[in-house]
Design a protein around this motif. Structure first.
Motif, PDB file in Angstrom:
ATOM      1  N   PHE A   1       0.854  -1.185   0.000  1.00 19.65           N
ATOM      2  CA  PHE A   1       0.000   0.000   0.000  1.00 19.65           C
ATOM      3  C   PHE A   1       0.892   1.238   0.000  1.00 19.65           C
ATOM      4  N   PRO A   2       1.182   1.794  -1.185  1.00 21.05           N
ATOM      5  CA  PRO A   2       2.066   2.965  -1.239  1.00 21.05           C
ATOM      6  C   PRO A   2       1.387   4.261  -0.836  1.00 21.05           C
ATOM      7  N   GLY A   3       0.045   4.315  -0.897  1.00 19.38           N
ATOM      8  CA  GLY A   3      -0.680   5.539  -0.584  1.00 19.38           C
ATOM      9  C   GLY A   3      -0.861   6.418  -1.802  1.00 19.38           C
ATOM     10  N   SER A   4      -1.730   7.417  -1.689  1.00 18.51           N
ATOM     11  CA  SER A   4      -2.077   8.257  -2.835  1.00 18.51           C
ATOM     12  C   SER A   4      -0.901   9.062  -3.352  1.00 18.51           C
ATOM     13  N   SER A   5       0.048   9.400  -2.473  1.00 21.15           N
ATOM     14  CA  SER A   5       1.230  10.161  -2.889  1.00 21.15           C
ATOM     15  C   SER A   5       2.506   9.339  -2.846  1.00 21.15           C
ATOM     16  N   GLY A   6       2.374   8.024  -2.633  1.00 24.01           N
ATOM     17  CA  GLY A   6       3.542   7.151  -2.561  1.00 24.01           C
ATOM     18  C   GLY A   6       4.287   7.218  -1.257  1.00 24.01           C
ATOM     19  N   ASN A   7       3.674   7.828  -0.235  1.00 21.56           N
ATOM     20  CA  ASN A   7       4.396   8.083   1.010  1.00 21.56           C
ATOM     21  C   ASN A   7       3.790   7.357   2.211  1.00 21.56           C
ATOM     22  N   ALA A   8       2.991   6.322   1.966  1.00 22.33           N
ATOM     23  CA  ALA A   8       2.401   5.578   3.075  1.00 22.33           C
ATOM     24  C   ALA A   8       3.488   4.936   3.927  1.00 22.33           C
ATOM     25  N   GLY A   9       3.272   4.931   5.227  1.00 23.27           N
ATOM     26  CA  GLY A   9       4.255   4.350   6.137  1.00 23.27           C
ATOM     27  C   GLY A   9       5.404   5.269   6.461  1.00 23.27           C
ATOM     28  N   ALA A  10       5.273   6.557   6.178  1.00 21.01           N
ATOM     29  CA  ALA A  10       6.359   7.505   6.459  1.00 21.01           C
ATOM     30  C   ALA A  10       6.395   7.825   7.951  1.00 21.01           C
ATOM     31  N   ILE A  11       6.782   6.818   8.728  1.00 17.80           N
ATOM     32  CA  ILE A  11       6.707   6.959  10.187  1.00 17.80           C
ATOM     33  C   ILE A  11       7.749   7.919  10.739  1.00 17.80           C
ATOM     34  N   GLY A  12       8.736   8.281   9.926  1.00 18.65           N
ATOM     35  CA  GLY A  12       9.747   9.219  10.411  1.00 18.65           C
ATOM     36  C   GLY A  12       9.171  10.552  10.830  1.00 18.65           C
ATOM     37  N   THR A  13       8.011  10.912  10.281  1.00 19.55           N
ATOM     38  CA  THR A  13       7.404  12.195  10.603  1.00 19.55           C
ATOM     39  C   THR A  13       6.491  12.137  11.826  1.00 19.55           C
ATOM     40  N   LEU A  14       6.321  10.965  12.432  1.00 22.20           N
ATOM     41  CA  LEU A  14       5.466  10.864  13.610  1.00 22.20           C
ATOM     42  C   LEU A  14       5.985  11.779  14.727  1.00 22.20           C
ATOM     43  N   PRO A  15       5.103  12.542  15.364  1.00 22.92           N
ATOM     44  CA  PRO A  15       5.543  13.388  16.475  1.00 22.92           C
ATOM     45  C   PRO A  15       5.866  12.549  17.710  1.00 22.92           C
ATOM     46  N   VAL A  16       6.953  12.852  18.346  1.00 20.18           N
ATOM     47  CA  VAL A  16       7.362  12.167  19.574  1.00 20.18           C
ATOM     48  C   VAL A  16       7.826  13.212  20.584  1.00 20.18           C
ATOM     49  N   THR A  17       8.070  12.762  21.792  1.00 23.09           N
ATOM     50  CA  THR A  17       8.572  13.628  22.859  1.00 23.09           C
ATOM     51  C   THR A  17       9.904  13.100  23.337  1.00 23.09           C
ATOM     52  N   ARG A  18      10.892  13.970  23.368  1.00 21.28           N
ATOM     53  CA  ARG A  18      12.202  13.578  23.880  1.00 21.28           C
ATOM     54  C   ARG A  18      12.149  13.423  25.398  1.00 21.28           C
TER      55      ARG A  18
ATOM     56  N   ASP B   1      13.555  15.166  27.547  1.00 22.07           N
ATOM     57  CA  ASP B   1      13.390  16.476  28.197  1.00 22.07           C
ATOM     58  C   ASP B   1      12.029  17.090  27.924  1.00 22.07           C
ATOM     59  N   GLN B   2      11.114  16.287  27.349  1.00 18.76           N
ATOM     60  CA  GLN B   2       9.740  16.671  27.044  1.00 18.76           C
ATOM     61  C   GLN B   2       9.614  17.640  25.882  1.00 18.76           C
ATOM     62  N   SER B   3      10.678  17.890  25.156  1.00 16.86           N
ATOM     63  CA  SER B   3      10.591  18.735  23.968  1.00 16.86           C
ATOM     64  C   SER B   3      10.020  17.932  22.804  1.00 16.86           C
ATOM     65  N   ALA B   4       9.345  18.633  21.890  1.00 15.37           N
ATOM     66  CA  ALA B   4       8.715  17.971  20.753  1.00 15.37           C
ATOM     67  C   ALA B   4       9.753  17.646  19.686  1.00 15.37           C
ATOM     68  N   ALA B   5       9.543  16.535  19.003  1.00 11.81           N
ATOM     69  CA  ALA B   5      10.451  16.119  17.936  1.00 11.81           C
ATOM     70  C   ALA B   5       9.683  15.197  16.991  1.00 11.81           C
ATOM     71  N   GLN B   6      10.365  14.709  15.975  1.00 10.48           N
ATOM     72  CA  GLN B   6       9.824  13.683  15.100  1.00 10.48           C
ATOM     73  C   GLN B   6      10.590  12.387  15.332  1.00 10.48           C
ATOM     74  N   LEU B   7      10.018  11.275  14.888  1.00  8.61           N
ATOM     75  CA  LEU B   7      10.662   9.983  15.111  1.00  8.61           C
ATOM     76  C   LEU B   7      12.040   9.928  14.455  1.00  8.61           C
ATOM     77  N   ILE B   8      12.221  10.631  13.340  1.00 10.16           N
ATOM     78  CA  ILE B   8      13.546  10.609  12.721  1.00 10.16           C
ATOM     79  C   ILE B   8      14.606  11.171  13.659  1.00 10.16           C
ATOM     80  N   ASP B   9      14.211  12.063  14.588  1.00  6.12           N
ATOM     81  CA  ASP B   9      15.173  12.651  15.514  1.00  6.12           C
ATOM     82  C   ASP B   9      15.581  11.685  16.618  1.00  6.12           C
ATOM     83  N   THR B  10      14.740  10.698  16.894  1.00  6.38           N
ATOM     84  CA  THR B  10      14.975   9.838  18.054  1.00  6.38           C
ATOM     85  C   THR B  10      15.218   8.374  17.706  1.00  6.38           C
ATOM     86  N   ALA B  11      15.080   7.987  16.424  1.00  9.21           N
ATOM     87  CA  ALA B  11      15.217   6.565  16.083  1.00  9.21           C
ATOM     88  C   ALA B  11      15.931   6.360  14.752  1.00  9.21           C
TER      89      ALA B  11
END
Length: 411
Positions: A252-269, A271-281
């Protein structure tokens, strides 16, 4: 190096050939049924005519005609005659490894790789290049020289068996430049670059392109453990973490070919600062820690056993990324009821095993009420998954179905 053959138990669903009806031609039906047979044989390793008949509603005569045609075209080969069963002896048919060859080009933020793959997933040849940052012209030059060198090592017959080239590359490669450590000027060349068109001018065969993590998911789906599950989330940890999705036995690539782009998921470091999964994994975090200690991190990308030089850093990195990956998996499962999360990446197999173990342990620390936790399993294609996935694209276009045949198991 051949990828592992997988033949897991299948569900009780039945698979039917495409019906002849309005909107379809005899040519369409024949082409679909040829791909159906090739897909079933790929999944099982080998099948007799009788087994194919039990898995589909095709007649014995139709199966014989298709098999004869595919054998004449060099796509199928006969196995040893099977005796000792009830009825007449039977001959299993298998994919001919040299029946089709395809190129896969992976373009990453620290390295590029070209592979030549055969019909059953063996990587016949590979060329690699490492750099600080890729540029379009340099990538086209690399692809041209790497492919030309590989083709010189092929026979005339083998060169005529090349189905095409698939490019696996991040979408919008110019993004997240601060994490990569390059200037805006270095990014400009990618904004208007059309790699498919540029490479189409260089080669006489079709060129395809797909998001790198989705391509890696394709490789696991076709040649790895992906065929065990109808629905799974695929995670590939490279310079940046990314992913792919398989739903109901189909990519399932998605309508723009970007399905499963989990790197952009918001996470919390921490220190409780906001980040994306690419920053932490992502591996770039490990690279940054090694650089901060005054060491050269290049062995991570250039040496097969380079990770063994950084054991204390690896330990800390795995402990850091595991809970973030576990949260990402749970977030995905809260939306889609995935059976499994398959984890692979640009690292040695022992590192992959440790990550899977750490993620599994982290999952047990969260409240799972309301969610059926998925199996956390290792991928088996490995570091070449993106390039191998690229090489799968010409196969999807011409020879195999993009959905997994989940059919009655053969007795």
């Amino acid at each position: 190096m051949p990828l592992p053959a997988v033949r897991p138990p299948l569900s009780s669903e039945s698979l039917r050939p495409i019906p002849q009806g309005r909107g379809s031609t005899q040519t369409d039906v024949r082409a679909h049924n040829e791909r159906l047979l090739l897909s079933l044989i790929r999944r099982h390793g080998s099948l007799t005519k009788a087994e194919i008949a039990r898995l589909t509603s095709l007649s014995s005569q139709t199966i014989s005609v298709i098999i004869r045609k595919l054998e004449e075209e060099g796509l199928l080969q006969r196995g040893d005659l099977q005796r000792g069963r009830i009825g007449q002896p039977s001959t299993p048919m298998a994919l001919a490894a040299d029946g089709v060859l395809s190129f896969g080009l992976k373009i990453g933020r620290r390295s590029a790789e070209m592979v030549l793959m055969d019909f059953v997933g063996n990587v016949r040849d590979v060329v690699q290049l490492t750099y600080t940052w890729p540029l379009p012209a340099a990538m086209v030059d690399f692809a041209r020289k790497a492919a030309a060198g590989m083709m010189r090592r092929l026979s005339h017959r083998e060169r005529n068996r090349i189905a095409g080239m698939g490019i696996a590359t991040p979408l919008q490669l110019w993004k997240w430049r601060e994490r990569v450590g390059v200037t805006a000027a270095d990014m400009d060349a990618w904004h208007d670059a059309d790699l498919t068109a540029l490479l189409a001018d260089e080669f006489p065969f079709p060129i395809f392109q797909q998001k790198d993590a989705t391509a890696a998911c394709s490789a696991e789906f076709v040649f790895g453990r992906g065929s065990e599950f109808k629905n799974f989330l695929y995670i590939f940890i490279g310079f940046f973490v990314g992913g792919g999705i398989v739903l109901n036995g189909a990519l399932f690539p998605g309508s723009s070919g970007n399905a499963g782009a989990i790197g952009t998921l918001p996470v919390t470091r921490d220190d409780q600062s906001a980040a994306q999964l690419i920053d932490t994994a992502s591996i770039f975090g490990l690279e940054a820690d090694i650089k901060a200690a005054g060491l050269d991190p290049s062995p991570l990308w250039t040496e097969p056993d380079g990770w063994s030089k950084f054991t204390p850093f690896n330990d800390a990195w795995i402990a850091t990324i595991a809970p973030h990956l576990a949260r990402a998996i749970l977030a995905g499962c809260s939306i889609i009821d995935f059976e499994a999360a398959i984890i692979d990446g640009d690292f040695p197999a022992d590192i992959r095993a440790r990550i899977v173990q750490a993620v599994s342990a982290a999952m047990e620390t969260f409240d799972l009420e309301g969610i059926a936790p998925p199996a956390i399993v290792e991928g088996c294609v490995g570091r070449q998954a993106r390039a191998v996935g690229g090489a799968c694209l010409p196969l999807f276009d011409r020879y195999i179905l993009s959905s997994t045949p989940f059919v009655n198991e053969i007795e």
